[in-house]
Scaffold this active site. Sequence first.
Site, PDB file in Angstrom:
ATOM      1  N   ASP A  93      -6.325  56.586 -11.480  1.00  0.00           N
ATOM      2  CA  ASP A  93      -5.348  57.710 -10.791  1.00  0.00           C
ATOM      3  C   ASP A  93      -3.780  57.529 -10.881  1.00  0.00           C
ATOM      4  O   ASP A  93      -3.296  56.381 -10.898  1.00  0.00           O
ATOM      5  CB  ASP A  93      -5.762  57.719  -9.568  1.00  0.00           C
ATOM      6  CG  ASP A  93      -5.305  58.956  -8.720  1.00  0.00           C
ATOM      7  OD1 ASP A  93      -5.553  60.037  -8.741  1.00  0.00           O
ATOM      8  OD2 ASP A  93      -4.103  58.841  -7.916  1.00  0.00           O
ATOM      9  N   GLU A 152      -6.226  59.458 -15.745  1.00  0.00           N
ATOM     10  CA  GLU A 152      -5.940  60.662 -15.029  1.00  0.00           C
ATOM     11  C   GLU A 152      -4.435  60.980 -15.191  1.00  0.00           C
ATOM     12  O   GLU A 152      -3.393  60.330 -14.498  1.00  0.00           O
ATOM     13  CB  GLU A 152      -6.130  60.613 -13.499  1.00  0.00           C
ATOM     14  CG  GLU A 152      -6.163  62.061 -12.911  1.00  0.00           C
ATOM     15  CD  GLU A 152      -4.900  62.338 -11.872  1.00  0.00           C
ATOM     16  OE1 GLU A 152      -4.981  63.074 -11.177  1.00  0.00           O
ATOM     17  OE2 GLU A 152      -4.253  61.001 -11.956  1.00  0.00           O
TER      18      GLU A 152
END
Length: 489
Positions: free
Chosen positions: A198, A239
């Site tokens: 992330d 991501e």
Amino acid sequence: MMLKNKVQLITYPDSLGGDLKALDQLMKEKLQNLFPGGVHILPPFPSSGDRGFAPLTYLEIDPEFGSWEDIRSIGENHDVLLDLMVNHISKQSPYFQDFFKKGRQSEYADYFITLDKIWEDGQPKEEDINKMFLRRKRPYSTFTIENTGEEEQVWTTFGKSDPSEQIDLDVHSEKVKQLFVDFFDNFKANNVSIVRLDAVGYIIKKLGTSCFFVEPDIYQFLEWIKSIADARGITLLPEVHAHYETQYKLAEKGYWIYDFILPYRVLETLINRRSDALKSYLKDRPHKQFTMLDCHDGIPVKPDLDDLIDTKEAQSIVDEAVKRGSNLSLILSDEHKSEDGFDVHQIRCTYYSVLNENDDAYLAARAIQFFTPGIPQVYYVGLLAGENNEEKVNETGDGREINRENFTIEQIEAAFNKDVVKRLTELIRFRNEYDAFNGDFKVLDSRDDEVTLHFAKDHLYCTLHIDLTTYQATIVYLNEFDEVVEYVI
């Protein structure tokens, strides 16, 4: 490891039944055949903010959600995907709390990016900051060290509070690298199959750049962390919300990527009842992608679709979405807005609500997603055809809460009795079980008010046809008896 080309679930650890034990039970019973592709459990770690995305550590599970035993149990039957917020860690983490107390005398001081690591004199310069892609007005926070009373300024990309709750990690630090190795060892020990990196696009801070997806530095980091993951049989999913060319560079290097373009393209197709842009996109995209329509944030617009959309046309889609109850996340830095001022980062809503709670339109959207090459993920609110939660937005002041409702077991049972959910689960099973989805994909010629997508493998085939004037979606396929079957979704 080899990922399964089947549907995955995305959920918070407490959103389906209250905790991980309830989720494990659901995965073994009601959801047993729906998500053989696995489950993405949004951060279940102890966290001080951002609903799990400001973790104190990755070595523990928040006791409110359960334990690593629950994760291991889910992982016995399903691929488990967990997040590693590779860019930052919580202000409340033991690492930063020690630094907050002792300053440069802390054994963890090198974990963090003090401003003298960026500017030699430690003084931030506006001309450098103006070039950066900012997620808050100022990319650093000031702390007064308890033991000395001295002020320290550290890099904080994210966070709504000041000082921020999310403190950036220095990925160049050998100590931070060892920390990541410890985290991956722990993931492996607890049946975690996939790790989403992330916010990985923000890890490199370099003067004269946007400090976002800085090349080639980011690839060097990714190669290093991939070697750590590969050695433990874990698949990485970076991501990155960025210009689509950035995503495609990752795909060219063999990484899995997110299809952050598809949700908008599908929405635009169903609102305008025109398929030309969608069909053009589907003909020319990497296939090694995770697909989604909805998630815990919103439908991506900028920068994911920069140079793919006309901003005036996009504004009309955004206006319609707002009319249907959505709210918006906006780009903060002027330099990264469109020339005409278009500044929509994400459209926040449930996908069911943004389609006016029209069952046929919603199922047509899911059918397009499932017929798009890649691994489809279904967000838990989308699974239950949940509607916009305005009450929670008003209560918290956070626009993202529109699509983050928690469901009790009773509410889940009730949702599964809804016609739209029954039809969706039938479609999910078809996507999981029909072998032609492991074959070749084609976009077939059709009128602008139609979509026709096709998969074929050996003698098997399935063709999706959607009439955008009515939203009726039909699949024609060859069954195991070599009979042509027409399945109206």
